[in-house]
Design an enzyme around this catalytic site. Structure first.
Site, short mmCIF file in Angstrom:
data_model
loop_
_atom_site.label_atom_id
_atom_site.label_comp_id
_atom_site.label_asym_id
_atom_site.label_seq_id
_atom_site.Cartn_x
_atom_site.Cartn_y
_atom_site.Cartn_z
N LYS A 2 0.86 -1.18 0.00
CA LYS A 2 0.00 0.00 0.00
C LYS A 2 0.90 1.23 0.00
CE LYS A 2 -1.56 2.92 2.68
NZ LYS A 2 -1.51 4.08 1.76
N GLU B 17 9.90 1.38 10.63
CA GLU B 17 10.92 2.42 10.46
C GLU B 17 10.20 3.75 10.61
OE1 GLU B 17 14.06 1.87 10.12
OE2 GLU B 17 14.06 -0.28 9.70
P1 NAD Z 1 2.24 8.39 8.05
O1 NAD Z 1 2.46 7.52 9.23
O2 NAD Z 1 1.20 9.42 8.13
O3 NAD Z 1 1.91 7.52 6.74
C1 NAD Z 1 2.75 6.47 6.31
C2 NAD Z 1 1.90 5.43 5.60
O4 NAD Z 1 0.99 4.86 6.54
C3 NAD Z 1 1.06 5.98 4.46
O5 NAD Z 1 1.03 5.05 3.39
C4 NAD Z 1 -0.33 6.10 5.07
O6 NAD Z 1 -1.36 6.00 4.12
C5 NAD Z 1 -0.32 4.90 6.00
N1 NAD Z 1 -1.27 5.01 7.12
C6 NAD Z 1 -1.67 6.12 7.76
N2 NAD Z 1 -2.55 5.79 8.74
C7 NAD Z 1 -2.69 4.45 8.72
C8 NAD Z 1 -3.43 3.50 9.48
N3 NAD Z 1 -4.22 3.89 10.47
N4 NAD Z 1 -3.33 2.19 9.17
C9 NAD Z 1 -2.51 1.80 8.18
N5 NAD Z 1 -1.79 2.63 7.42
C10 NAD Z 1 -1.86 3.94 7.69
O7 NAD Z 1 3.68 9.03 7.74
P2 NAD Z 1 4.03 10.13 6.64
O8 NAD Z 1 3.72 11.46 7.20
O9 NAD Z 1 3.47 9.75 5.35
O10 NAD Z 1 5.62 9.93 6.55
C11 NAD Z 1 6.51 10.73 7.21
C12 NAD Z 1 7.03 10.01 8.44
O11 NAD Z 1 7.68 8.81 8.07
C13 NAD Z 1 8.07 10.82 9.18
O12 NAD Z 1 7.85 10.73 10.55
C14 NAD Z 1 9.37 10.15 8.80
O13 NAD Z 1 10.41 10.34 9.73
C15 NAD Z 1 8.95 8.73 8.68
N6 NAD Z 1 9.87 7.96 7.84
C16 NAD Z 1 10.70 7.06 8.43
C17 NAD Z 1 11.63 6.36 7.65
C18 NAD Z 1 12.62 5.39 8.29
O14 NAD Z 1 13.28 4.67 7.56
N7 NAD Z 1 12.73 5.35 9.60
C19 NAD Z 1 11.68 6.57 6.28
C20 NAD Z 1 10.80 7.49 5.72
C21 NAD Z 1 9.90 8.17 6.51
#
Ligand code: NAD
Length: 541
Positions: free
Chosen positions: A204, A277
């Site tokens: 997804k 992550e």
């Molecule tokens: P997010 O958690 O809002 O979304 C990430 C993914 O999760 C998206 O595909 C979203 O649709 C999905 N999602 C959201 N709510 C969900 C739920 N309730 N159930 C299942 N899936 C759900 O994060 P974001 O704002 O898109 O990304 C930025 C964040 O990601 C930052 O905090 C960043 O540091 C982190 N990040 C971490 C890494 C790593 O390797 N540690 C890499 C990239 C980004």
């Protein structure tokens, strides 16, 4: 597919941009969109669709279907059926596919980079980092997977009598939920080891960047991956995430810490393994003996690559007192001179932010800090003259604990600089955070830099580099300590997590209990003597 109903999470940015800077066109070519959309798993029936917008211009990129639980069910079933055949293919066959994929990604880079820039608004050099990462991970696991997963002889319970072997079986179907910031590398490089280990995958991608992920999967098909083994479902995470977690055998999640906690609870309920992550509030330590030129250049990449929308981006910089007054003006001057742009070439040093939500979050962090007394050394302004979502690279000093950005992840092009007395204070303050993802240390004395690195609570630490040295050392594990994650990607941990280990022990000669004719008391004595002897035997697994 209907074209009304559910909207994307984000509002379209107001169209804008400078005519000399804006790319030629925004919307995805209809043939390409149609080709990629064929990779979305859709059960029969009507589907609503959701739009995504180009950050550079605010124009519509395209629309993807809003999948439902029925589609998720179909995706997992199809992947599971395909996995049954895939698991019987040879390691050499799988290796060839991923080495072909490596070449395809490099050969088709213009098409890929254009799409990544279109969906994310990032600078082309940041898009290229994604592409290179996919090639590196493909090559790495193509060459190492068979070795990392071959059955391993282990020390048996009774030396010479117990032959123990550990096997690594695929989990079955791995679910991957990915964010928007690195829409090619995050979904694809986490899928590569899962597939090479013999699993099927259901992905997804984020709603803002579905087409990049679909292109990555389409190229895998072109490289020879069986039809159906890798399914993609599109739509909002909060509606299809749960049905997906309810059906897969393992979950790989990349995203915010808040969503990570939510997902961890669901995986816990089902007792399936997961790896997460998550976010960071990464620190850089500039030691008094740092090479100034190299450190300024490194700090620029550390803070502003991908417009700071990088989980391993540096947001806090601790500079030793002895070098502070020399380093800070030079760094600030270089940041102020950075080239921002929306071109599909390598001229821009930094691109746009991705969505209006992201722009507002970054601006709110800076505004809050300034209102509470922080000083803006450079930046701190929106740049609608370049594009609707551009924000200047920003350097702050005078940041205090009551400001939102002191402890919370900004996920944008904003860094706070702190003067510290010495390295001890730098280590203490760098570790004073809930997060523990990346850190960066700058010192001409690499031995001292390495020693300092091991005292930082971060899953990866780069000495005299921003983030790429540790990230791209694919043979070594990468992941977060504390609230930055659970589990690891890359290296042997990055592939074994997608397997169930199984220990088969074959007992020869004597049984594990008292042999016939020996009393339990005598057996206990014999065992006691044997254990004392074994203690003196060097145990080398
Ligand atoms: P997010 O958690 O809002 O979304 C990430 C993914 O999760 C998206 O595909 C979203 O649709 C999905 N999602 C959201 N709510 C969900 C739920 N309730 N159930 C299942 N899936 C759900 O994060 P974001 O704002 O898109 O990304 C930025 C964040 O990601 C930052 O905090 C960043 O540091 C982190 N990040 C971490 C890494 C790593 O390797 N540690 C890499 C990239 C980004």
């Amino acid at each position: 597919m209907t074209t009304t109903a559910e909207r994307n999470d984000e509002q379209p940015p107001a169209a804008g941009g400078n005519a000399t800077q804006a790319p030629e066109s925004a919307a995805l070519a209809p043939e390409l969109a149609a080709r990629l959309l064929r990779r979305v798993t859709l059960a029969p029936g009507e589907h609503a669709s959701q739009p995504s917008y180009a950050p550079f211009t605010g124009e519509l990129v395209g629309r993807v279907p809003v999948c439902t639980e029925v589609d998720v069910d179909a995706a997992v079933r199809l992947a599971r059926a395909a996995q049954q055949k895939w698991v019987r293919t040879s390691a050499a066959h799988r290796r060839r596919i991923f080495l072909r994929y490596h070449d395809l990604v490099l050969d088709r880079q213009d098409e890929i980079l254009d799409l990544v820039q279109l969906e994310t608004g990032k600078a082309r050099k940041s898009a290229f980092e994604e592409l290179a990462d996919v090639a590196i991970v493909s090559r790495y696991y193509a060459h190492t997977a068979a070795r990392q997963l071959r059955p391993r002889r282990r020390w048996g319970a009774l030396p010479g009598l117990t032959a123990a072997t550990e096997y690594y079986h695929p989990k079955g179907v791995v679910g991957i939920i990915a964010p928007w910031n690195y829409p090619l590398t995050l979904p694809i490089t986490d899928a590569i080891p899962a597939l090479l280990a013999g699993n099927g995958v259901v992905l997804k991608p984020d709603s803002q960047t579905p087409f990049t992920a679909l292109l990555g999967v389409n190229l895998l098909r072109e490289a020879g991956l069986p039809e159906d083994l890798f399914q993609v479902i599109t739509g909002a995470g909060r509606s299809i995430g749960t049905p997906m977690i309810d059906r897969v055998d393992y979950l790989m999640f990349t995203g915010s810490t808040a969503t990570g906690r939510h997902i961890a609870a669901q995986c816990g309920q089902r007792l399936i393994g997961f790896s997460a992550e998550l976010g960071g509030k990464n620190a850089m330590v500039v030691c008094a003996d740092a090479d100034l030129d190299k450190t300024v250049a490194g700090a620029l990449r550390a803070c502003f690559s991908n417009s700071g929308q990088l989980c391993i981006s540096i947001e806090r910089m601790f500079v030793e007192d002895a070098i502070y007054d020399e380093f800070v003006p030079r760094f600030t001057e270089r940041v102020a001179a950075m080239a921002l742009g929306a071109q599909r070439d390598y001229t821009a040093e930094m691109g746009s932010l991705i969505t209006p939500t992201q722009l507002e979050a970054v601006a709110a962090h800076v505004d809050d800090a300034v209102a509470k007394g922080a000083t803006v050394l450079t930046g701190g302004r929106r740049r609608p003259d370049i594009g609707p979502l551009f924000y200047e690279p920003t350097v702050l000093t005078g940041v205090t604990g009551d400001m939102d950005l002191a402890a919370d992840e900004t996920f944008g092009p904003v860094v706070s600089i702190y003067r510290v007395k010495d390295r001890e204070e730098a280590v203490r303050r760098a570790n004073d955070t809930d997060y523990g993802l990346n850190a960066s240390v700058w010192s001409k004395d690499t031995a001292a830099g390495r020693e300092l690195a091991t005292r930082l609570q971060a899953g990866i630490v780069n000495v005299n580099e921003a983030y790429a040295a540790a990230w791209a050392s694919t043979d070594a594990a990468m992941g977060g300590m504390k609230a930055s994650g659970v589990g690891r990607r890359h290296g042997v941990e990055g592939i074994r997590k997608y397997t169930e280990s199984q220990t088969v022990a074959v007992q020869r000669g004597l049984p594990m209990g008292a042999p016939p004719g020996m009393s339990e008391q005598t057996y206990a004595k014999v065992m006691t003597m044997s254990l004392r002897i074994l203690k003196r035997t060097p145990f080398v697994p």
